[in-house]
Scaffold this active site. Structure first.
Site, short mmCIF file in Angstrom:
data_model
loop_
_atom_site.label_atom_id
_atom_site.label_comp_id
_atom_site.label_asym_id
_atom_site.label_seq_id
_atom_site.Cartn_x
_atom_site.Cartn_y
_atom_site.Cartn_z
CB CYS A 34 39.11 44.20 35.25
SG CYS A 34 39.67 45.77 35.67
CB CYS A 35 43.53 41.24 34.58
SG CYS A 35 43.37 41.48 36.00
CB CYS A 73 44.00 46.35 41.13
SG CYS A 73 45.24 46.43 39.49
CB CYS A 93 41.06 42.22 42.66
SG CYS A 93 40.07 42.99 41.36
CB CYS A 103 47.49 39.66 37.22
SG CYS A 103 49.05 39.52 36.16
#
Length: 243
Positions: free
Chosen positions: A119-120, A201, A204, A227
């Site tokens: 995702c990062c 985010c 998280c 990240c």
């Protein structure tokens, strides 16, 4: 040979700026021919306003790259607009993954639940690298006190194959950051008062209890402390990152 040359540049710059204060490192670095094209990457997080203020004083037109992952807290987005306007930053560039990338990688917005690194990667690292490829060096707000992986951080770091990172606040203590904010009457991120000393985010990031490491609320319960935008050669470094 290329890495040796890059390491040599970083070593020479660290020697040249060894006795300089953070503001002077920043002031000189943005026009140092050994650094070339320079930009600042800012999360507009809990402590970001310090570097942003310094830039507003020494080079208000410097490109400032802000990554909107489209999963940030609404407070962060509002803070970004507020700080940019208050400080008179004239070249803030908002970077996002494309609609096609989101549809392909995370159509239902749940990727962070089972693969936070992925995702990062597509929300932060890939979009940032597209823009950073046009620069020779980038300024970060990383500091030695933030965690063990950053304990040996210097003002200048090599980022193979050909880019440098500039860390003007590398030697600052947490107290220095707070004193600078107070002395310059800088606006605080609204989530800091709610127990978020480090802000990423929304899915998280969690509040931090008294006595916990300030970054313990980032990816809580996972073997992950960065990240991914602090990468090597355009490739995301998985998990922990050595300083």
């Amino acid at each position: 040979m290329l890495d040796e040359a890059l390491d040599g540049r970083a070593a020479r710059l660290n020697e040249r700026y060894r006795h300089h204060a953070a503001t002077e490192v920043l002031r000189r670095a943005v026009s140092d021919p050994d650094l070339g094209r320079v930009t600042l990457v800012s999360s507009f997080g809990a402590e970001s306003v310090v570097l942003l203020h310094m830039v507003s004083v020494v080079a208000p037109g410097l490109p400032v790259l802000f990554i909107d992952t489209q999963m940030l807290f609404p407070e962060t987005l509002e803070y970004q607009r507020e700080v940019s306007a208050k400080l008179g930053l004239t070249n803030v560039q908002v970077i996002t993954a494309s609609e096609q990338e989101i549809a392909r990688n995370d159509p239902d917005g749940t990727l962070h639940k089972f693969d936070a690194n992925a995702c990062c990667d597509f929300r932060k690292t890939v979009p940032l690298e597209r823009v950073l490829s046009g620069y020779d060096a980038w300024i970060t707000g990383r500091k030695r006190f933030q965690n063990g992986e950053r304990a040996a951080l210097e003002f200048f770091e090599p980022e193979p194959p050909a880019r440098l990172r500039i860390n003007p606040l590398a030697h600052w203590r947490s107290e220095d950051v707070q004193e600078y904010m107070i002395e310059n009457k800088l606006p605080r991120h609204p989530l800091v008062a709610k127990g978020y000393p480090s802000i990423g985010c929304a899915p998280c990031t969690s509040p931090v209890k008294e006595g916990e490491d300030p970054r313990s609320g980032r990816w809580r319960g996972q073997d992950k402390s960065e990240c991914g935008i602090h990468f090597i050669g355009g490739r995301m470094v998985r998990g922990k990152v050595s300083a």
